[in-house]
Design an enzyme around this catalytic site. Structure first.
Site, PDB file in Angstrom:
ATOM      1  N   ILE A 131       0.872  -1.173   0.000  1.00 50.32           N
ATOM      2  CA  ILE A 131       0.000   0.000   0.000  1.00 50.32           C
ATOM      3  C   ILE A 131       0.910   1.223   0.000  1.00 50.32           C
ATOM      4  O   ILE A 131       2.076   1.141   0.381  1.00 50.32           O
ATOM      5  CB  ILE A 131      -0.990   0.030   1.195  1.00 50.32           C
ATOM      6  CG1 ILE A 131      -0.259  -0.087   2.533  1.00 50.32           C
ATOM      7  CG2 ILE A 131      -2.036  -1.061   1.057  1.00 50.32           C
ATOM      8  CD1 ILE A 131      -1.186  -0.018   3.745  1.00 50.32           C
ATOM      9  N   ASP A 132       0.383   2.345  -0.439  1.00 52.92           N
ATOM     10  CA  ASP A 132       1.192   3.551  -0.585  1.00 52.92           C
ATOM     11  C   ASP A 132       1.719   4.052   0.760  1.00 52.92           C
ATOM     12  O   ASP A 132       1.148   3.782   1.815  1.00 52.92           O
ATOM     13  CB  ASP A 132       0.366   4.671  -1.232  1.00 52.92           C
ATOM     14  CG  ASP A 132      -0.105   4.304  -2.628  1.00 52.92           C
ATOM     15  OD1 ASP A 132       0.579   3.505  -3.296  1.00 52.92           O
ATOM     16  OD2 ASP A 132      -1.169   4.810  -3.048  1.00 52.92           O
ATOM     17  N   LYS A 133       2.788   4.816   0.688  1.00 55.99           N
ATOM     18  CA  LYS A 133       3.434   5.389   1.877  1.00 55.99           C
ATOM     19  C   LYS A 133       2.431   6.094   2.790  1.00 55.99           C
ATOM     20  O   LYS A 133       2.413   5.886   3.994  1.00 55.99           O
ATOM     21  CB  LYS A 133       4.526   6.359   1.441  1.00 55.99           C
ATOM     22  CG  LYS A 133       5.139   7.209   2.547  1.00 55.99           C
ATOM     23  CD  LYS A 133       6.229   8.102   1.984  1.00 55.99           C
ATOM     24  CE  LYS A 133       6.755   9.085   3.022  1.00 55.99           C
ATOM     25  NZ  LYS A 133       5.838  10.214   3.259  1.00 55.99           N
ATOM     26  N   ARG A 231      -7.102   5.676  -5.607  1.00 55.68           N
ATOM     27  CA  ARG A 231      -6.864   7.108  -5.798  1.00 55.68           C
ATOM     28  C   ARG A 231      -7.159   7.533  -7.232  1.00 55.68           C
ATOM     29  O   ARG A 231      -7.774   8.582  -7.468  1.00 55.68           O
ATOM     30  CB  ARG A 231      -5.426   7.434  -5.404  1.00 55.68           C
ATOM     31  CG  ARG A 231      -5.129   7.121  -3.936  1.00 55.68           C
ATOM     32  CD  ARG A 231      -3.640   7.091  -3.652  1.00 55.68           C
ATOM     33  NE  ARG A 231      -3.031   8.418  -3.833  1.00 55.68           N
ATOM     34  CZ  ARG A 231      -1.718   8.621  -3.827  1.00 55.68           C
ATOM     35  NH1 ARG A 231      -0.880   7.592  -3.663  1.00 55.68           N
ATOM     36  NH2 ARG A 231      -1.235   9.829  -3.998  1.00 55.68           N
TER      37      ARG A 231
END
Length: 297
Positions: A131-133, A231
């Site tokens: 998953i993204d930062k 997103r």
């Protein structure tokens, strides 16, 4: 590496950045070093490329990093001999890279979890999915290669359960729906993803949980796992995730990045065959903003 220009007019540094993984500043640096040639000759960054120009450049050697175990606090929701489930905090990168050699989830895992699968090598030991930062939430970790293969196969077959909650801009017209739009690298900005005909299949289901007028709390279920999928999909339908610096508007909710949290994770245990499901509460900043939105309505 050689690139053939199909559309002329752009500066050399911009053309190189658009066609490679390099940023424009990195492209400029490579041009200054003389590692970039146009038709076999050195050129300046301001050179306007022409159709048919052959650009050659030396691919920079990857920095060799030494990955070390670090005593970083880690919220381990579940662990046995085969798998672990962790709740990644917002702001933590999943695995080391040239820009993030330490302080990552992998560095923490190497300290807290004795065994990790080796399928993804020393860079991503145990990492089955990412998953993204600045997205928080649950990740499954494989502690051996057999478990890794089983979990990865289940993800590929779209059998794993991955549910997120997000605060998005605007008031969605429908209480539930499905976004089915292919995602690939953006042709306008190589650092972003976009809905594009050349992309790979991407499916996201959404359900409205609460409405706040200018914002909506939604639950999102991933059927596929493309980079930045939620997103990109939410921005595509006109309701970008609040706080998203890449795909959302500048005027948004103040936080520490996008208000997106991987809340529920489910999978079949690779050894026992048991159906397992886990949930994790959203970060404090997420819950604080929700309360403020509720108080306004």
């Amino acid at each position: 590496m050689e690139l053939i220009i199909k559309e002329g007019g752009a500066r050399l540094d911009k053309a190189l950045a658009d066609l490679t993984e390099l940023s424009r500043s990195q492209a400029n640096e490579e041009i200054k070093k003389g590692t970039v040639l146009v038709n076999g000759k050195a050129a300046k960054a301001k050179y306007a490329v022409k159709v048919g120009d052959v650009i050659s450049y030396q691919v920079p050697e990857e920095e060799i990093l030494e990955y070390k175990a670090e005593d970083i606090p880690l919220d381990i929701i579940y662990e046995d001999e085969d798998v672990a489930v962790v709740n990644k905090p917002q702001g933590m990168v999943v695995h080391p890279s040239a820009g993030h050699p330490s302080g990552t989830l992998v560095n923490a895992l190497m300290y807290h979890v004795k065994d990790l699968s080796s399928i993804n090598g020393v860079v991503r030991p145990g990492i089955v999915h990412r998953i993204d930062k600045d997205t928080s939430g649950l990740l499954m970790i494989a502690k051996n290669d057999t478990a890794h293969n089983a979990l990865a196969a289940e993800l590929k077959d779209k059998k794993s359960l991955r549910k997120y909650i997000a605060i998005v801009h605007g008031n969605l017209p429908n209480d539930r729906g499905m976004i089915e739009a292919p995602i690939g690298r953006s042709e306008k900005d190589r650092k972003k993803q976009a809905v594009t005909a050349k992309g790979k299949e991407a499916v996201t289901r959404f359900q409205v949980l609460e409405r706040f007028g200018d914002y909506t709390l939604v639950e999102l279920t991933l059927e596929t796992g493309r980079t930045h999928q939620i997103r990109v999909h939410m921005a595509y339908i006109g309701h970008p995730v609040a706080g998203d610096p890449a795909y959302g508007p500048r005027k948004t909710l103040k936080g520490e990045g996008q208000f997106l949290h991987a809340q529920t994770l489910g999978f079949t245990h690779p050894s026992t065959g048991e159906e397992m499901a886990f949930t994790a509460p959203a970060p404090a900043i997420f819950q604080e903003i929700l309360e403020k939105l509720r108080q306004k309505n």
